[in-house]
Design a protein around this motif. Structure first.
Motif, short mmCIF file in Angstrom:
data_model
loop_
_atom_site.label_atom_id
_atom_site.label_comp_id
_atom_site.label_asym_id
_atom_site.label_seq_id
_atom_site.Cartn_x
_atom_site.Cartn_y
_atom_site.Cartn_z
N PHE A 286 0.82 -1.22 0.00
CA PHE A 286 0.00 0.00 0.00
C PHE A 286 0.85 1.27 0.00
CE2 PHE A 286 -2.96 2.93 2.46
CZ PHE A 286 -3.83 3.14 1.41
N ARG A 292 0.88 7.74 5.32
CA ARG A 292 1.77 7.53 6.46
C ARG A 292 3.10 6.88 6.08
NH1 ARG A 292 0.72 8.26 11.30
NH2 ARG A 292 -1.36 8.87 11.92
N PRO A 302 5.16 -5.27 6.02
CA PRO A 302 4.68 -5.38 7.40
C PRO A 302 4.35 -6.83 7.72
CG PRO A 302 3.03 -4.30 6.04
CD PRO A 302 4.22 -4.55 5.17
N HIS A 318 3.16 -1.31 9.82
CA HIS A 318 4.24 -1.01 10.77
C HIS A 318 3.80 0.03 11.80
CE1 HIS A 318 7.24 -3.26 8.62
NE2 HIS A 318 7.11 -2.56 7.51
FE1 SF4 Z 1 1.24 2.75 5.26
FE2 SF4 Z 1 1.45 1.03 7.27
FE3 SF4 Z 1 1.96 0.25 4.80
FE4 SF4 Z 1 3.62 1.86 6.04
S1 SF4 Z 1 3.14 -0.23 6.61
S2 SF4 Z 1 2.86 2.08 3.92
S3 SF4 Z 1 2.24 3.12 7.23
S4 SF4 Z 1 0.02 0.91 5.56
#
Ligand code: SF4
Length: 326
Positions: A286, A292, A302, A318
């Motif tokens: 994403f 963010r 993540p 994250h």
């Molecule tokens: Fe966005 Fe979370 Fe993915 Fe980082 S880990 S790009 S903050 S959704």
């Protein structure tokens, strides 16, 4: 547990390469429970459902891993005939487009009655009586007079009710409804969704509701699994997710729908497009669209939903702590 999908993986072989359409999806639904599976088109929500139902277009689609446990039996280990029997008797699917799912040259009464003739060995007369009963059950006005009408003679909302009647005919334990109200206008959408929720409670079925629209599931779902690029990125009870989303994608989806509790707030669309699954971005899929995103997001994926955000809640981000605390 009625249905327990574990680490499901589905690939499609295309001329341009192998597409990972479902990449380790796990979810579960119990009798009498509604799970909404939410995501944009291409997120893998419908492909997951097709794999569960055993109606995946294969080839080019192929389940490459995981388990689909229905009442403790892994459906992926059953032979074709056994799978077909479970699909006919225990599971049913409602599709978005009733007009193409129903046979245009057969009356709705015939099509409903056929379920009872084929699966229950009923006589033509008894099957017709059951068809009328079902049409009344889904509140088709003047069912007795309309039982010999053809699908095109019904409005979109009434056709969708007939689809629901078809799905209910054999009293399945699980129904998967794939965008069941997308083609309908808003008022009819609400009526059909209310009917589905009422019948689900009455029959104590498990219901998986697939949608791209968070607005339609708020009142009917118990839990929501949000999908992005073939993965579940957030899983939560419906109230918790609406009140405090723990993934920026969920927050983006919520910010883009009108909500009564946030009158006057500007609606914000999520920027960009869902990724081409042949070229999923490295790191968090994403990240190109995420407000963010930081450096770590561009190279470190993540952890897949390992982190408990709260009771029955998880997020693949994250920075979920910051997101939920916003
Ligand atoms: Fe966005 Fe979370 Fe993915 Fe980082 S880990 S790009 S903050 S959704």
């Amino acid at each position: 547990m009625l249905l327990d999908v574990r680490d499901l993986r589905v690939e499609f072989r295309t001329r341009d390469g192998v597409v990972g359409a479902v990449n380790g999806v796990s979810y579960a639904v119990d009798a009498g429970e509604t799970l909404a599976v939410l995501g944009e088109s291409g997120s893998g929500k419908s492909v997951t459902a097709q794999a569960v139902m055993g109606i995946l277009d294969s080839p080019p689609g192929r389940v490459t891993g995981g388990e689909i446990r229905f009442k403790d039996r892994d459906l992926l280990t059953l032979d074709r005939e056994e799978r077909r029997r479970i699909r006919g008797e225990k599971m049913a699917m409602i599709f978005q487009d009733a007009l193409s799912a129903l046979n245009p040259v057969l009356s709705v009464g015939y099509q409903l009655g056929e379920m009872f003739r084929v699966h229950r060995g009923m006589s033509r007369k008894d099957a017709r009586a059951k068809a009328i009963e079902l049409m009344e059950r889904v509140r088709i006005p003047a069912a007795r007079e309309r039982v010999d009408d053809f699908p095109h003679q019904f409005s979109g909302g009434m056709r969708q009710r007939i689809m629901i009647a078809m799905a209910l005919a054999l009293e399945p334990e699980l129904i998967i409804a794939d965008e069941p109200t997308t083609a309908l206008d808003v008022t009819v959408q609400a009526q059909v969704m209310d009917l589905l929720a009422e019948l689900q409670r009455e029959y104590r079925m498990g219901l998986i509701l697939i949608t791209h629209d968070l607005g339609v599931v708020a009142d009917v779902a118990d839990r929501i699994a949000v999908m992005y690029a073939g993965r579940i990125v957030e899983h939560a009870p419906v109230r918790g997710l609406y009140a405090r989303p723990a993934h920026p994608y969920t927050r983006g989806l919520l910010d883009s729908i009108p909500r009564l509790d946030q009158k006057g707030k500007e609606l914000l669309a999520i920027k960009g497009m869902p990724p081409n699954l042949l070229h999923v971005p490295a790191g968090c899929p994403f990240h190109p669209r995420c407000p963010r995103a930081r450096d770590v997001c561009r190279h470190d994926p993540p952890p897949p939903l390992y982190e408990e955000v709260g009771p029955g809640r998880s997020s693949a981000c994250h920075f979920w702590k910051e997101t939920i605390g916003e």
